[in-house]
Design a protein around this motif. Sequence first.
Motif, short mmCIF file in Angstrom:
data_model
loop_
_atom_site.label_atom_id
_atom_site.label_comp_id
_atom_site.label_asym_id
_atom_site.label_seq_id
_atom_site.Cartn_x
_atom_site.Cartn_y
_atom_site.Cartn_z
N LEU A 62 0.69 -1.21 0.07
CA LEU A 62 0.09 0.08 -0.05
C LEU A 62 0.83 1.16 -0.01
O LEU A 62 0.29 2.18 -0.71
N ILE A 63 2.00 1.23 0.66
CA ILE A 63 2.85 2.29 0.76
C ILE A 63 3.45 2.34 -0.48
O ILE A 63 3.62 3.61 -1.22
N GLN A 64 4.21 1.29 -1.14
CA GLN A 64 4.66 1.24 -2.34
C GLN A 64 3.67 1.99 -3.45
O GLN A 64 4.26 2.66 -4.39
N GLY A 65 2.55 1.73 -3.24
CA GLY A 65 1.64 1.97 -4.61
C GLY A 65 1.27 3.51 -4.40
O GLY A 65 1.23 4.24 -5.58
N LEU A 66 1.23 4.24 -3.19
CA LEU A 66 1.00 5.56 -3.13
C LEU A 66 2.33 6.27 -3.43
O LEU A 66 2.37 7.31 -4.00
N VAL A 67 3.57 5.74 -2.93
CA VAL A 67 4.89 6.30 -3.33
C VAL A 67 4.93 6.57 -4.79
O VAL A 67 5.28 7.59 -5.43
N GLN A 68 4.74 5.42 -5.61
CA GLN A 68 4.80 5.64 -7.06
C GLN A 68 3.81 6.26 -7.80
O GLN A 68 4.16 6.65 -8.88
N ALA A 69 2.54 6.65 -7.26
CA ALA A 69 1.38 7.50 -7.89
C ALA A 69 1.69 8.82 -7.90
O ALA A 69 2.53 9.30 -6.94
N ASP A 70 1.09 9.51 -8.93
CA ASP A 70 1.29 10.87 -8.91
C ASP A 70 0.33 11.47 -7.94
O ASP A 70 0.61 12.70 -7.43
N ALA A 71 -0.93 10.86 -7.69
CA ALA A 71 -1.79 11.40 -6.69
C ALA A 71 -2.56 10.17 -6.29
O ALA A 71 -2.73 9.21 -7.30
N GLY A 72 -3.67 10.31 -5.51
CA GLY A 72 -4.54 9.45 -5.13
C GLY A 72 -6.01 10.02 -4.24
O GLY A 72 -5.89 11.34 -4.10
N ILE A 73 -6.93 9.09 -4.27
CA ILE A 73 -8.13 9.73 -3.75
C ILE A 73 -8.38 8.70 -2.51
O ILE A 73 -8.24 7.40 -2.89
N ALA A 74 -9.04 9.15 -1.41
CA ALA A 74 -9.51 8.19 -0.41
C ALA A 74 -11.00 8.77 -0.17
O ALA A 74 -11.30 9.93 -0.30
N PRO A 75 -11.75 7.72 0.34
CA PRO A 75 -13.52 8.13 0.37
C PRO A 75 -13.64 9.09 1.52
O PRO A 75 -14.59 9.61 1.40
N THR A 76 -12.87 8.84 2.76
CA THR A 76 -13.22 9.53 3.76
C THR A 76 -12.12 10.25 4.44
O THR A 76 -10.92 9.60 4.07
N ARG A 77 -12.13 11.22 5.25
CA ARG A 77 -10.86 11.82 5.89
C ARG A 77 -10.09 10.96 6.82
O ARG A 77 -8.96 10.64 6.64
N TYR A 78 -11.13 10.17 7.49
CA TYR A 78 -10.49 8.99 8.34
C TYR A 78 -9.70 8.37 7.77
O TYR A 78 -8.44 7.86 8.06
N GLN A 79 -10.07 7.89 6.59
CA GLN A 79 -9.17 6.80 5.46
C GLN A 79 -8.01 7.45 5.03
O GLN A 79 -6.86 6.97 5.00
N ALA A 80 -8.04 8.65 4.45
CA ALA A 80 -7.08 9.16 3.99
C ALA A 80 -5.91 9.51 5.02
O ALA A 80 -4.75 9.46 4.97
N ASP A 81 -6.53 9.88 6.46
CA ASP A 81 -5.41 10.34 7.53
C ASP A 81 -4.64 9.00 8.21
O ASP A 81 -3.92 9.18 9.08
N SER A 82 -5.14 7.83 7.50
CA SER A 82 -4.42 6.50 7.97
C SER A 82 -3.06 6.61 7.49
O SER A 82 -2.02 5.94 7.75
N PHE A 83 -2.73 7.34 6.40
CA PHE A 83 -1.56 7.53 5.79
C PHE A 83 -0.75 8.49 6.55
O PHE A 83 -1.22 9.53 6.88
N PRO A 84 0.69 8.29 6.50
CA PRO A 84 1.59 9.41 7.08
C PRO A 84 1.73 10.63 6.60
O PRO A 84 1.29 10.72 5.23
N PRO A 85 2.01 11.80 7.23
CA PRO A 85 1.91 13.19 6.42
C PRO A 85 2.53 13.10 4.95
O PRO A 85 2.07 13.83 4.08
N GLU A 86 3.63 12.55 4.96
CA GLU A 86 4.48 12.59 3.72
C GLU A 86 3.78 11.93 2.37
O GLU A 86 4.08 12.20 1.39
#
Length: 405
Positions: free
Chosen positions: A151-175
């Motif tokens: 999951l970390i590798q997938g977002l590191v490689q991506a240009d951007a992403g979406i999450a459906p709720t703030r809670y779910q987005a905030d599960s990722f570290p600030p960087e």
Amino acid sequence: MRILFVHQNFPGQFLHLAPALAARGHEVMALTDEGNQRPSPIRTVRYKSPPEENPVRGLARTYAGYAERGWLAARGCRALRDRHGYTPDLIFGHSGWGETLFLREIWPEAKLLVYAELLYRTRGHDVGFDPEVTPDSDESRVTTLARSAHLIQGLVQADAGIAPTRYQADSFPPELRQKLTVIHDGIDTGKVRPDPNARLELPDGRVLTAQDEVLSYVSRSLEPYRGFHRFMRALPEVMRARPNAQVVLIGGDGASYGTVPRDAESWKAKLLAELDGQLDLSRIHFLGRVPYPQYLSLLQIARVHCYLTYPFVLSWSLTEAMAAGCHIVASDTEPVRELIRDGENGRLVPFFDQGALEQALIRALAGDPEDARLRAAARQTIVDGYDLQSHSLPRLIDWVESFGA
């Protein structure tokens, strides 16, 4: 743009977005697992399914399985490139199953977007939340970290992403969180709405309507992650206090997020054995997994809908229950608090307070004086902030198209 969606169960979260982009003139195609037979108006190609048996054991097992799926998806994309001359301008995939891991190597110039549903965390989320089921141990935390690698590798490689709720987005570290935009998939509030004439036929032929005293519970699987054990343990007292109540549960007997119990074939079997002799089983109806219209009818007839969850991915069933105008009794956990405010558009109870849950359900079944106001406010919350046509879909389209500028 030429847009490629990637999802092992397509259309999945892209059910409305992919056709909407095609209708706007984009060339849209989807890549999915060869075993996926879900229909879609979008042209769909398939990659070879990974083997059912993962030979890797230990902490590397999860990553190995998802990396294998990612490589098979990449091989499918390579065939599109080399045999058919296909090159997308933009790739949008769900990062949860590893399918996007190696697509940069096939099309390095394409924009890569991911649907980032949740990052597993070792503290403050599901791990250790429920000591009965999810112990807080070094082993569980290490296992959780290992399961997060793709999951970390997938977002590191991506240009951007979406999450459906703030809670779910905030599960990722600030960087990584800075790469995410919060846009819910959207609820079709024209379809999911109150219907005072709804009817639900039970397997025994009995028909329930909104005039009956119906307590509803819905989960993909009947398991502790969605508070099934807390709900079942509340039923003896609730059913004693409300002798006319009918309890209707929708959900499979397996486990979608956690594991099955060690001492029973399912959580349903375990809880029924634990509560043997305490329940009037003639008033409890386990429907299993049902067609969508039947599920929607249950929400529309329910006197009260109970939704419980660990700090984890928010269920679509909660947003749809709110859109259907349900009186909601829910767990006071972080993902739920993003939508429900206690006493304003539903009732919140502490996840582990059995007495509070029982009394909230009993009060709602008996006829809460605030029932009509709570129902209307629950639906309005979804109409105002999560409606598919007026809110979510336009934002999703704008977000995707911004990467073609």
